[in-house]
Write an enzyme that holds these catalytic residues in place. Sequence first.
Site, PDB file in Angstrom:
ATOM      1  N   THR A 154      25.320 -13.818 -28.860  1.00 47.90           N
ATOM      2  CA  THR A 154      24.320 -12.573 -28.300  1.00 47.90           C
ATOM      3  C   THR A 154      24.714 -11.625 -27.190  1.00 47.90           C
ATOM      4  O   THR A 154      25.188 -10.392 -27.450  1.00 47.90           O
ATOM      5  CB  THR A 154      22.950 -12.904 -27.971  1.00 47.90           C
ATOM      6  OG1 THR A 154      22.350 -13.894 -29.006  1.00 47.90           O
ATOM      7  CG2 THR A 154      22.097 -11.760 -27.968  1.00 47.90           C
ATOM      8  N   ARG A 211      35.765 -13.541 -35.168  1.00 46.02           N
ATOM      9  CA  ARG A 211      36.639 -12.568 -35.896  1.00 46.02           C
ATOM     10  C   ARG A 211      35.943 -11.225 -36.497  1.00 46.02           C
ATOM     11  O   ARG A 211      36.344 -10.077 -36.396  1.00 46.02           O
ATOM     12  CB  ARG A 211      37.447 -13.160 -36.988  1.00 46.02           C
ATOM     13  CG  ARG A 211      38.504 -13.936 -36.214  1.00 46.02           C
ATOM     14  CD  ARG A 211      40.157 -14.055 -37.076  1.00 46.02           C
ATOM     15  NE  ARG A 211      41.075 -14.507 -36.213  1.00 46.02           N
ATOM     16  CZ  ARG A 211      41.160 -16.048 -36.429  1.00 46.02           C
ATOM     17  NH1 ARG A 211      40.970 -16.745 -37.525  1.00 46.02           N
ATOM     18  NH2 ARG A 211      42.068 -16.454 -35.502  1.00 46.02           N
ATOM     19  N   VAL A 222      20.936 -12.854 -13.181  1.00 45.41           N
ATOM     20  CA  VAL A 222      19.273 -12.816 -12.686  1.00 45.41           C
ATOM     21  C   VAL A 222      18.622 -11.794 -13.154  1.00 45.41           C
ATOM     22  O   VAL A 222      18.933 -10.486 -12.944  1.00 45.41           O
ATOM     23  CB  VAL A 222      19.388 -12.724 -11.216  1.00 45.41           C
ATOM     24  CG1 VAL A 222      17.812 -12.622 -10.556  1.00 45.41           C
ATOM     25  CG2 VAL A 222      19.771 -14.015 -10.377  1.00 45.41           C
ATOM     26  N   LYS A 254      17.079 -18.832 -10.915  1.00 40.53           N
ATOM     27  CA  LYS A 254      17.369 -17.185 -10.516  1.00 40.53           C
ATOM     28  C   LYS A 254      16.697 -17.057  -9.224  1.00 40.53           C
ATOM     29  O   LYS A 254      17.131 -16.475  -8.392  1.00 40.53           O
ATOM     30  CB  LYS A 254      16.394 -16.250 -11.523  1.00 40.53           C
ATOM     31  CG  LYS A 254      17.223 -16.357 -12.910  1.00 40.53           C
ATOM     32  CD  LYS A 254      16.277 -15.891 -13.959  1.00 40.53           C
ATOM     33  CE  LYS A 254      16.824 -16.143 -15.322  1.00 40.53           C
ATOM     34  NZ  LYS A 254      15.873 -15.465 -16.389  1.00 40.53           N
TER      35      LYS A 254
HETATM   36  N1  HSE Z   1      15.245 -17.453 -21.296  1.00 36.31           N
HETATM   37  C1  HSE Z   1      15.537 -16.382 -20.206  1.00 36.31           C
HETATM   38  C2  HSE Z   1      14.102 -15.865 -20.256  1.00 36.31           C
HETATM   39  C3  HSE Z   1      16.527 -15.387 -20.450  1.00 36.31           C
HETATM   40  O1  HSE Z   1      13.201 -16.078 -20.911  1.00 36.31           O
HETATM   41  O2  HSE Z   1      13.853 -14.815 -19.160  1.00 36.31           O
HETATM   42  C4  HSE Z   1      17.650 -15.657 -19.680  1.00 36.31           C
HETATM   43  O3  HSE Z   1      17.603 -15.838 -18.596  1.00 36.31           O
END
Ligand code: HSE
Length: 445
Positions: free
Chosen positions: A18, A56, A137, A210
């Site tokens: 992603t 690819r 973060v 975070k």
């Molecule tokens: N899983 C995290 C969230 C996203 O739900 O905020 C990436 O840190």
Amino acid sequence: MSQSNQKTVRVGLLGIGTVGGGTFDVLRRNQEEIRRRVGRGIEVTMVADLNVERAREVVGKAAEVVADARLVVANPDIDVVVELIGGYGIAKALVLEAIAAGKHVVTANKALLAVHGTEIFAAARAKGVIVAFEAAVAGGIPIIKSLREGLSANQIQWVAGIINGTTNFILSEMRDKGLDFEVVLKEAQQLGYAEADPTFDIEGVDAAHKATIISAIAFGIPVQFDKAYVEGITKLSATDIRYAEQLGYRIKLLGITRRQAHGIELRVHPTLVPHRRLIANVEGAMNAVLVQADAVGTTMYYGKGAGSEPTASAVIADLVDIARLMDVAPGARVPHLAFQHDELSTTPILPMDEVVTSFYLRLRVADQTGVLAKITGILAEQDISIDAVIQREADEVSGEGGNQTDLMILTHDTKEGRMRQALVQIQALPTVLAPIVSLRKEELA
Ligand code: HSE
């Protein structure tokens, strides 16, 4: 003097899921704008992904695709390695190998930095390379840049953030629809807001990773995830969300780090926040971070904390920084943790007993004379001051005669250790009929 003749920065992506896909697309779409900003091009020239065919399809002929990430890390033509694998295992080995090979690193891996940041930053310093981590973060929100550079004039006092979108989505749904946690979790999984294994999100671990990184750059301390207090939202009931609402509060999973005289608080837990605060109105999967600092006062940063292009935005901002700074002497760059590494502080992370907050308590009690007086007496013995008390008929009155009631008590600030002692005594009263619910409350004023 224009720098537009400088050679293109060659990037190797480890993982093109992603975020990697978003990074590739945005870099290509905005390449001319980025070149005008930087004075040189930034190009993904090599990609490693176990799913070579899918990779690819994403990159076409624009980049070489390999299955083995070590080929990227070892390639002398790659200037910057972008680690988007995640986790502590192979990702750590690859980051350290990239650093050892003299490459700059961009990573979105909060778990890796919160747990192994000290080792990784030391290795990077020794090799004179940059490790950049804006995407780790709050996704697309430039909170690392803001704390590390935009607020560098300030003494930061505290930071409180909604830094996990999954849990904020679940809490918003629980409040909106009056549903229980388990029901909303299933809905979040069906909608793709929660992973099949949602443990790291719902137990508060992702937010604590975070918050750990935020605490380090806000206060100039090493990353210390092992000292963080971590409590998720799994035990939260729709009843308390409703009562909190009646009392003028919303419950949010906050990552909080605060400077006290003798230490630093570092904690993640469900928190009552006055509903009139902007941060209380951050709903769904959005993130927001509130920073209190001595010169600027309060600032707030809001945006998408996850997703392909929002996270790519942060990854590419780091690539832009590296492209601008890679030819600059390492000592002239912004330090990894915002403070000079030999100036990092040994100020300890405080144990939870020393943390200062106010509380929301919900007690199922026998509806008898003197019950409230006994409870408030115990709180007074611990020097805990009461802010408000409300009584509501219990939702499910059980037992003969149904002579029970719910008491909700809001307190003023106290040390958590005092509250723990009081709760042991209150719980032991024969008139307290069920486990007490206690939630921390922050005015964030
Ligand atoms: N899983 C995290 C969230 C996203 O739900 O905020 C990436 O840190």
